[in-house]
Design a protein around this motif. Sequence first.
Motif, short mmCIF file in Angstrom:
data_model
loop_
_atom_site.label_atom_id
_atom_site.label_comp_id
_atom_site.label_asym_id
_atom_site.label_seq_id
_atom_site.Cartn_x
_atom_site.Cartn_y
_atom_site.Cartn_z
N TYR A 37 -9.98 -1.55 -10.71
CA TYR A 37 -10.56 -0.32 -10.61
C TYR A 37 -11.48 0.00 -11.48
N TYR A 38 -11.40 -0.39 -12.64
CA TYR A 38 -12.51 -0.04 -13.50
C TYR A 38 -14.00 -0.60 -13.13
N ALA A 39 -14.03 -1.72 -12.70
CA ALA A 39 -14.96 -2.37 -12.13
C ALA A 39 -15.56 -1.70 -10.94
N GLU A 40 -14.56 -1.08 -10.00
CA GLU A 40 -15.28 -0.53 -8.68
C GLU A 40 -15.82 0.89 -9.23
N ALA A 41 -15.04 1.49 -9.97
CA ALA A 41 -15.10 2.92 -10.59
C ALA A 41 -16.54 2.73 -11.30
N SER A 42 -16.99 1.64 -11.97
CA SER A 42 -18.21 1.72 -12.54
C SER A 42 -19.32 1.51 -11.84
N THR A 43 -19.30 1.24 -10.53
CA THR A 43 -20.30 1.26 -9.45
C THR A 43 -20.49 2.45 -8.73
N GLY A 44 -19.59 3.49 -8.87
CA GLY A 44 -19.65 4.77 -8.22
C GLY A 44 -18.92 4.72 -7.30
N ALA A 45 -17.81 3.72 -6.99
CA ALA A 45 -17.06 3.85 -5.92
C ALA A 45 -15.93 4.50 -6.09
N MET A 46 -15.32 5.51 -4.91
CA MET A 46 -14.15 6.14 -5.25
C MET A 46 -13.20 5.32 -4.74
N ALA A 47 -12.15 4.55 -5.39
CA ALA A 47 -11.19 3.59 -4.83
C ALA A 47 -10.03 4.10 -4.92
N ILE A 48 -9.78 5.53 -5.27
CA ILE A 48 -8.23 5.91 -5.15
C ILE A 48 -8.39 6.64 -3.88
N MET A 49 -7.06 6.39 -2.94
CA MET A 49 -6.95 7.11 -1.75
C MET A 49 -6.38 8.61 -1.93
N ASP A 50 -6.96 9.20 -0.95
CA ASP A 50 -6.07 10.77 -0.92
C ASP A 50 -4.76 10.47 -0.40
N THR A 51 -3.91 11.27 -0.73
CA THR A 51 -2.68 11.14 -0.18
C THR A 51 -1.86 12.40 0.09
N GLU A 52 -0.68 12.44 0.73
CA GLU A 52 0.23 13.63 0.82
C GLU A 52 1.39 12.97 1.31
N PRO A 53 2.62 13.68 1.33
CA PRO A 53 3.61 13.38 1.81
C PRO A 53 3.87 13.08 3.29
N LEU A 54 4.34 11.94 3.66
CA LEU A 54 4.43 11.64 5.18
C LEU A 54 4.96 12.80 5.96
N ASP A 55 5.99 13.43 5.19
CA ASP A 55 6.70 14.71 5.92
C ASP A 55 6.16 15.84 5.68
N GLY A 56 5.13 15.84 4.91
CA GLY A 56 4.65 17.38 4.46
C GLY A 56 5.40 17.74 3.23
N GLN A 57 6.41 17.05 2.61
CA GLN A 57 7.07 17.48 1.58
C GLN A 57 7.53 16.73 0.34
N ASP A 58 7.83 15.63 0.52
CA ASP A 58 8.47 14.77 -0.47
C ASP A 58 7.78 13.26 -0.29
N LYS B 90 8.86 10.65 -1.76
CA LYS B 90 9.90 9.59 -1.75
C LYS B 90 10.22 9.56 -0.40
N ASN B 91 9.98 10.08 0.67
CA ASN B 91 10.25 9.98 1.96
C ASN B 91 9.29 9.33 2.88
N GLY B 92 7.94 9.33 2.28
CA GLY B 92 6.95 8.57 2.87
C GLY B 92 5.63 9.08 2.19
N VAL B 93 4.56 8.30 2.36
CA VAL B 93 3.13 8.43 1.96
C VAL B 93 2.28 8.18 3.17
N LEU B 94 1.47 9.26 3.17
CA LEU B 94 0.33 9.14 3.94
C LEU B 94 -1.00 8.96 3.22
N GLY B 95 -1.72 8.00 3.28
CA GLY B 95 -3.17 7.76 2.56
C GLY B 95 -4.18 7.90 3.27
N TYR B 96 -5.26 8.60 3.11
CA TYR B 96 -6.60 8.40 3.53
C TYR B 96 -7.54 8.18 2.76
N ILE B 97 -8.48 7.42 3.42
CA ILE B 97 -9.71 6.83 2.72
C ILE B 97 -10.79 6.72 3.70
#
Length: 340
Positions: free
Chosen positions: A282-303, A305-312
């Motif tokens: 992560y440090y090596a990627e971030a040091s090049t200007g890459a944004m390697a962390i996914m945007d996330t939200e709960p898969l059910d819109g609430q929690d 623990k019930n599921g993760v939706l990741g965007y990138i």
Amino acid sequence: MKSLLLTSVFFLASIIEAHPGPHSQPDPVQLARRGALAKRCSDSVGLMKRNRHAMRRRDLPPSDGTTTYTITADAPKYDFLKNDTCILTPETSTGPYVYPRSQTLRQDLVEDQLGVPFVMDIGLMDIHTCEPLTNALVDIWHCNASGSYSSFTGLNPDVTFPEQYFDSTGEEINADNGMGDVSFLATDDTTWLRGMWPTDENGVTSFTSIFPGFYTNRAIHVHVQVHTNWSVTANGTIGAGKTVNTGQLFFNEDVATEVMAVPPYASHTQIPRKPVAEDGVYYAEASTGAMAIMDTEPLDGQDYKNGVLGYITLGVDTTEIHNGTTENPNPPIPTSGDSA
């Protein structure tokens, strides 16, 4: 002297760990070039992400059992919906658990693996045209809830890869010679949590999986490669293609902490989990200007623990073809008195 030698060997193993190899500082010219391309494409990335979020929001179940969502021209109200989330991936380590023979053409990667549901929404954009990259093959693999990779289930995820490599070969991996092809260490023909699928006419593809666990000295991550001019053999593996980008995708620490607190992740207590901020890749990627962390939200819109939706959104340089490198996943992180 013998004690000093042993100490040096274990220190070396601790810094090269699972993805050994040389580590070089980012090229300032390349950094400036990536930054300019990212800025030029930022509006296109924002529009692409807005449309994807809108479509996903339409599919969410009503929060109160009665409310319905109406899609309009306005963007959904997500705090992380920013225009600067295009990641221009550097050439990053594929890691020792890459195994093309187990990568099959499919979107559902789960098979029999238990864990929190995880949907990955991955968009590709050609950084030269700022247009969606269509019919490019996105290749995904990651470990299961206990840190193991399919095809390598005989290897212990709580033991460093250099140690296991030495046990199998009698030779040491070091920062000078890297590890080369280690596919001979595969122990079986399992394929779970591996797969590949092409992008559609909007430059988007998606996968259904479980949220990754972790293994020794690494933060939670997902491996990804992008192939162009690809073909698939009769058994579903890549027959030919050009790898134009290799990367690893990460998660915010609060999301990781929440998911790791539930079964079956919670039972993996034999080793500590490394926070993303301390992970060398992560440090090596971030040091090049890459944004390697996914945007996330709960898969059910609430929690979560019930599921993760990741965007990138991955910005792909289609003019640069790579075969992969072995970056040190744990380079020294500069202190306040060091230069970046």
